[in-house]
Design a protein around this motif. Structure first.
Motif, short mmCIF file in Angstrom:
data_model
loop_
_atom_site.label_atom_id
_atom_site.label_comp_id
_atom_site.label_asym_id
_atom_site.label_seq_id
_atom_site.Cartn_x
_atom_site.Cartn_y
_atom_site.Cartn_z
N ALA A 132 0.84 -1.21 0.00
CA ALA A 132 0.00 0.00 0.00
C ALA A 132 0.87 1.25 0.00
O ALA A 132 0.55 2.24 -0.68
CB ALA A 132 -0.93 -0.01 1.20
N ARG A 168 2.10 1.80 -3.51
CA ARG A 168 1.03 2.25 -4.40
C ARG A 168 0.54 3.65 -4.06
O ARG A 168 -0.25 4.23 -4.80
CB ARG A 168 -0.19 1.30 -4.30
N GLN A 189 -1.30 4.23 -1.33
CA GLN A 189 -2.62 4.06 -0.73
C GLN A 189 -2.56 3.76 0.77
O GLN A 189 -3.48 3.21 1.32
CB GLN A 189 -3.38 2.95 -1.45
N LEU A 190 -1.46 4.17 1.41
CA LEU A 190 -1.31 3.99 2.85
C LEU A 190 -1.61 5.30 3.55
O LEU A 190 -1.10 6.36 3.17
CB LEU A 190 0.12 3.53 3.19
N SER A 239 -9.07 -0.47 -1.40
CA SER A 239 -7.68 -0.95 -1.27
C SER A 239 -6.78 0.02 -0.50
O SER A 239 -5.57 -0.15 -0.52
CB SER A 239 -7.06 -1.27 -2.62
N HIS A 240 -7.36 1.01 0.16
CA HIS A 240 -6.56 1.86 1.04
C HIS A 240 -6.29 1.10 2.33
O HIS A 240 -7.13 0.31 2.78
CB HIS A 240 -7.30 3.17 1.34
N VAL A 241 -5.13 1.34 2.90
CA VAL A 241 -4.74 0.71 4.15
C VAL A 241 -4.49 1.84 5.15
O VAL A 241 -3.71 2.76 4.88
CB VAL A 241 -3.48 -0.15 3.97
#
Length: 86
Positions: A37, A40, A42-43, A61-63
């Protein structure tokens, strides 16, 4: 559409409708999910520099990293679902 929000610590709030899983960060597969993540973009780190105790995975798909225990986040999730609609 009813939007329910969960406090994940330090005034940070997540939409309860988007949460897929709330897990502990200790296992190797979860650490890989966090690393992927981050790569990408997306963290979301909501720990304010504290130790990560819960990892929240969303349907996009975000963490999200939180400094409160997974059980506490889950209890807040359940309590928000049980509150009667106004």
């Amino acid at each position: 559409m009813d939007i329910q929000l969960i406090n994940i610590g330090f005034g940070n709030i997540v939409s309860a409708n988007r949460v897929v899983a709330i897990v502990s960060p200790e296992s190797a597969p979860i650490k890989r999910i966090i690393t992927d993540a981050r790569d990408r973009g997306q963290l979301i780190d909501a720990t304010y520099g504290r130790r990560t105790r819960a990892v929240i995975i969303t349907d996009s798909s975000h963490v999200i990293l939180s400094a409160i225990q997974p059980e506490t986040v889950a209890n807040r999730f359940v309590l928000s679902r049980e509150q009667p609609d106004n």
